[in-house]
Design a protein around this motif. Sequence first.
Motif, PDB file in Angstrom:
ATOM      1  N   ARG A 155     -10.275  29.990  29.633  1.00 31.09           N
ATOM      2  CA  ARG A 155      -9.372  29.086  30.161  1.00 31.09           C
ATOM      3  C   ARG A 155      -8.040  29.146  29.689  1.00 31.09           C
ATOM      4  O   ARG A 155      -8.014  29.633  28.605  1.00 31.09           O
ATOM      5  N   HIS A 156      -7.019  28.619  30.311  1.00 27.27           N
ATOM      6  CA  HIS A 156      -5.615  28.609  29.935  1.00 27.27           C
ATOM      7  C   HIS A 156      -4.953  27.341  29.849  1.00 27.27           C
ATOM      8  O   HIS A 156      -5.223  26.510  30.955  1.00 27.27           O
ATOM      9  N   ASP A 157      -4.407  26.722  28.906  1.00 26.88           N
ATOM     10  CA  ASP A 157      -3.981  25.661  28.436  1.00 26.88           C
ATOM     11  C   ASP A 157      -2.294  25.945  28.246  1.00 26.88           C
ATOM     12  O   ASP A 157      -1.998  26.664  27.491  1.00 26.88           O
ATOM     13  N   ILE A 158      -1.457  25.234  28.979  1.00 28.88           N
ATOM     14  CA  ILE A 158      -0.130  25.523  28.799  1.00 28.88           C
ATOM     15  C   ILE A 158       0.260  24.035  27.666  1.00 28.88           C
ATOM     16  O   ILE A 158      -0.002  22.957  27.872  1.00 28.88           O
ATOM     17  N   VAL A 159       0.694  24.498  26.540  1.00 24.79           N
ATOM     18  CA  VAL A 159       1.039  23.633  25.394  1.00 24.79           C
ATOM     19  C   VAL A 159       2.225  23.817  24.591  1.00 24.79           C
ATOM     20  O   VAL A 159       2.713  24.899  24.941  1.00 24.79           O
ATOM     21  N   ARG A 160       2.648  23.063  23.674  1.00 26.31           N
ATOM     22  CA  ARG A 160       3.695  23.185  22.776  1.00 26.31           C
ATOM     23  C   ARG A 160       2.983  23.204  21.511  1.00 26.31           C
ATOM     24  O   ARG A 160       2.290  22.238  21.182  1.00 26.31           O
ATOM     25  N   TRP A 188       7.007  26.495  25.000  1.00 30.10           N
ATOM     26  CA  TRP A 188       5.705  26.549  25.836  1.00 30.10           C
ATOM     27  C   TRP A 188       4.988  27.746  25.989  1.00 30.10           C
ATOM     28  O   TRP A 188       5.667  28.826  26.109  1.00 30.10           O
ATOM     29  N   VAL A 189       3.736  27.517  25.521  1.00 31.51           N
ATOM     30  CA  VAL A 189       2.893  29.027  25.525  1.00 31.51           C
ATOM     31  C   VAL A 189       1.614  28.607  26.279  1.00 31.51           C
ATOM     32  O   VAL A 189       1.156  27.376  26.282  1.00 31.51           O
ATOM     33  N   SER A 190       0.919  29.503  26.823  1.00 27.47           N
ATOM     34  CA  SER A 190      -0.031  29.679  27.295  1.00 27.47           C
ATOM     35  C   SER A 190      -1.335  29.988  26.284  1.00 27.47           C
ATOM     36  O   SER A 190      -1.340  31.359  25.839  1.00 27.47           O
ATOM     37  N   VAL A 191      -2.062  28.966  26.009  1.00 27.23           N
ATOM     38  CA  VAL A 191      -3.076  29.436  25.066  1.00 27.23           C
ATOM     39  C   VAL A 191      -4.688  29.803  25.975  1.00 27.23           C
ATOM     40  O   VAL A 191      -5.043  29.049  26.688  1.00 27.23           O
ATOM     41  N   PRO A 225       7.528  30.542  30.940  1.00 26.55           N
ATOM     42  CA  PRO A 225       8.679  29.858  31.079  1.00 26.55           C
ATOM     43  C   PRO A 225       8.969  28.445  30.965  1.00 26.55           C
ATOM     44  O   PRO A 225       9.926  27.851  30.503  1.00 26.55           O
ATOM     45  N   GLY A 226       7.943  27.782  31.360  1.00 21.61           N
ATOM     46  CA  GLY A 226       7.929  26.174  31.211  1.00 21.61           C
ATOM     47  C   GLY A 226       6.452  25.654  31.526  1.00 21.61           C
ATOM     48  O   GLY A 226       5.509  26.463  31.487  1.00 21.61           O
ATOM     49  N   PRO A 227       6.441  24.117  31.155  1.00 22.00           N
ATOM     50  CA  PRO A 227       5.423  23.550  31.213  1.00 22.00           C
ATOM     51  C   PRO A 227       4.519  23.797  32.778  1.00 22.00           C
ATOM     52  O   PRO A 227       3.166  23.464  32.769  1.00 22.00           O
TER      53      PRO A 227
END
Length: 207
Positions: A26-31, A115-118, A141-143
Amino acid sequence: MRYLKWGFWLVLVGVVGVFLSYDLPRHDIVRVVGTEVRRVDFGENSLFWAAPDVGTASATSRDVRFINTVRPSGKALVFRNEDTGWGWPPYFKLDSSDLQAQAESLISTKAEPIWVSVTRYGWRSRWLTIYPNAVGMKVVPGPDARIIPWANIIILTLLALVVLTIRAMWRQFRERSIDPLLEDAEDAWDDAGEGARNWFDRLFGRK
């Protein structure tokens, strides 16, 4: 019998669903807000932790890397960062140290977020004290970045093809092997019943 059949299939579908829910990426957009290393003593929840880093000794207690992050909504999300090695699930992750260094380089503040995709697998449960395992990350690029889960699409498509192929093979096997046997058994039963009736008719002089 019908209820047993449907019950069996419901249990099977449930087990497969839980298995896929835990193991698929899965992919989570987080900081990223920080990283740390904690000493973890494994107990009843040891099933949800990966093996020690490749090349190190196994133990019931060891240091585990963690990556602390925050979602766009402000909700915290903590990842563990462990090697999967050559075991299951087959992510063949051998670079947890490198991933930890990458995470540290991407730490940012709320005022100037990165912002990164984990990419991860597993669940987060406070009750069981388990964490999803991060297997990769990249800057987005962003959340609101949209991540297409190509791996899941390919895996689920292949799984569906395998299931349909097995189903088709089973139907052919049943039509060619099982159904004729059942028909022969039914005919033999009918012949035996007819023979028994004729025997009783002759025995008691019936016409």
